[in-house]
Design an enzyme around this catalytic site. Structure first.
Site, mmCIF file in Angstrom:
data_model
loop_
_atom_site.group_PDB
_atom_site.id
_atom_site.type_symbol
_atom_site.label_atom_id
_atom_site.label_comp_id
_atom_site.label_asym_id
_atom_site.label_seq_id
_atom_site.Cartn_x
_atom_site.Cartn_y
_atom_site.Cartn_z
ATOM 1 N N ILE A 70 0.771 -1.253 -0.101
ATOM 2 C CA ILE A 70 -0.056 -0.082 0.023
ATOM 3 C C ILE A 70 0.845 1.276 0.054
ATOM 4 O O ILE A 70 0.600 2.330 -0.802
ATOM 5 C CB ILE A 70 -0.990 0.037 1.166
ATOM 6 C CG1 ILE A 70 -1.879 -1.054 1.050
ATOM 7 C CG2 ILE A 70 -1.597 1.508 1.364
ATOM 8 C CD1 ILE A 70 -2.834 -1.545 2.121
ATOM 9 N N ASN A 72 1.997 3.941 7.571
ATOM 10 C CA ASN A 72 1.574 3.076 6.853
ATOM 11 C C ASN A 72 2.354 1.460 7.224
ATOM 12 O O ASN A 72 1.929 0.469 7.047
ATOM 13 C CB ASN A 72 1.862 2.767 5.174
ATOM 14 C CG ASN A 72 1.751 1.546 4.597
ATOM 15 O OD1 ASN A 72 0.648 1.188 4.345
ATOM 16 N ND2 ASN A 72 2.971 1.043 4.216
ATOM 17 N N SER A 118 -7.033 -0.915 9.843
ATOM 18 C CA SER A 118 -7.556 -2.101 9.351
ATOM 19 C C SER A 118 -9.066 -2.312 9.702
ATOM 20 O O SER A 118 -9.181 -1.831 10.687
ATOM 21 C CB SER A 118 -6.699 -3.509 9.853
ATOM 22 O OG SER A 118 -7.238 -4.486 9.299
ATOM 23 N N TYR A 157 -2.769 -9.022 16.271
ATOM 24 C CA TYR A 157 -2.758 -7.890 15.302
ATOM 25 C C TYR A 157 -4.092 -6.965 15.428
ATOM 26 O O TYR A 157 -3.886 -5.804 15.471
ATOM 27 C CB TYR A 157 -2.673 -8.728 13.985
ATOM 28 C CG TYR A 157 -2.665 -7.772 12.864
ATOM 29 C CD1 TYR A 157 -1.799 -6.838 12.428
ATOM 30 C CD2 TYR A 157 -3.780 -7.546 11.937
ATOM 31 C CE1 TYR A 157 -1.897 -6.109 11.411
ATOM 32 C CE2 TYR A 157 -4.068 -6.748 11.106
ATOM 33 C CZ TYR A 157 -3.118 -6.114 10.653
ATOM 34 O OH TYR A 157 -3.405 -5.265 9.619
ATOM 35 N N LYS A 207 -4.617 -3.002 15.765
ATOM 36 C CA LYS A 207 -5.074 -2.072 14.787
ATOM 37 C C LYS A 207 -6.462 -1.243 15.653
ATOM 38 O O LYS A 207 -6.704 -0.227 15.240
ATOM 39 C CB LYS A 207 -5.675 -2.817 13.624
ATOM 40 C CG LYS A 207 -4.545 -3.291 12.995
ATOM 41 C CD LYS A 207 -3.687 -2.072 12.327
ATOM 42 C CE LYS A 207 -2.744 -2.442 11.233
ATOM 43 N NZ LYS A 207 -1.859 -1.164 10.737
ATOM 44 N N VAL A 232 -6.761 -7.202 1.420
ATOM 45 C CA VAL A 232 -5.883 -6.612 0.329
ATOM 46 C C VAL A 232 -4.837 -7.615 -0.064
ATOM 47 O O VAL A 232 -4.281 -8.121 0.745
ATOM 48 C CB VAL A 232 -5.356 -5.309 0.832
ATOM 49 C CG1 VAL A 232 -4.711 -4.540 -0.539
ATOM 50 C CG2 VAL A 232 -6.498 -4.094 1.300
#
Length: 232
Positions: free
Chosen positions: A16, A87, A138, A150, A154, A183
């Site tokens: 990204i 990012n 996310s 994870y 986020k 993604v």
């Protein structure tokens, strides 16, 4: 060229971040990208033809000295800073009940501390330009899934975005959280792609760049982007 906007993107050598860098360069911005791997950054620059408006900076987004150095290098090279895009991030792809804790500290530091350090290092420069902070979160930061550490990082980024907005809006700085669903990026390397339709990095970059290019005085705060067919 000296008056064109400037963006600093962490984790900008692939996925990204690289897609955002490409779109901003095409739109006439000057762009600095950071990453831990010098070879990957060099390959990215060469792929684009090593344009004059691209600066690559090796550094660790979870180390404040590296982040501050990246901001300083960007200001020295381009003279201003209009946008930062936090990012850089990764997942250990395991769970709190069954995973390997050895990788968790690095994930938490990169995903949570990293964006906070970037905000701290860049806020003074962004005050000067009335700039924008973009945090790449996310869908996992909105939807709980079993044992997903994870996802917990986020969720922290989701909170960080709103907490930051409430402070820096008085400084004339905008804040946008972009929260992608599934993604197709190096995020999945070594673990296999999830089933169903996936978005491309370029499609997420579309949302990031759209937020960056909003008119003065407009603050778009949260963008959640899922592929069709992803129910949660």
């Amino acid at each position: 060229m000296t008056d064109s906007p400037v963006a600093l993107i962490t984790g900008g050598g692939s996925g990204i971040g690289a897609a955002v860098a490409r779109q901003l360069l095409d739109a006439g911005h000057r762009v600095a990208v950071t990453g831990r791997g010098e070879q990957r950054l060099r390959a990215f620059a060469e792929e684009l033809g090593s344009p004059e408006g691209l600066l690559t900076i090796v550094g660790n987004t979870a180390e404040y000295t590296d982040v501050q150095a990246a901001v300083d290098s960007t200001l020295k090279a381009f003279g201003r800073l209009d946008t930062v895009v936090a990012n850089a991030g990764f997942a250990t792809h395991d769970t709190v009940a069954e995973g390997d804790p050895a990788g968790w500290a690095e994930m938490v530091l990169t995903n949570v501390l990293g964006p906070a350090l970037l905000i701290r290092a860049s806020v003074d420069a962004l005050k000067e330009t009335g700039g924008r902070i973009v945090l790449v979160g996310s869908v996992a930061g909105f939807v709980n899934t079993p044992g997903n550490l994870y996802g917990a990082t986020k969720w922290a980024v989701t909170g960080l975005a709103e907490n930051t907005r409430r402070q820096v809006t008085d400084f004339g700085i905008g804040v946008t959280l972009v929260a992608p669903g599934r993604v197709e990026t190096p995020f999945w390397d070594g673990n296999g792609l999830p089933p169903g339709h996936l978005l491309t990095a370029g499609q997420i970059a579309d949302s990031v760049v759209w937020a960056i290019r909003q008119p003065a005085g407009v603050d778009v705060n949260t963008i959640v982007v899922r592929p069709l067919g992803q129910p949660n």
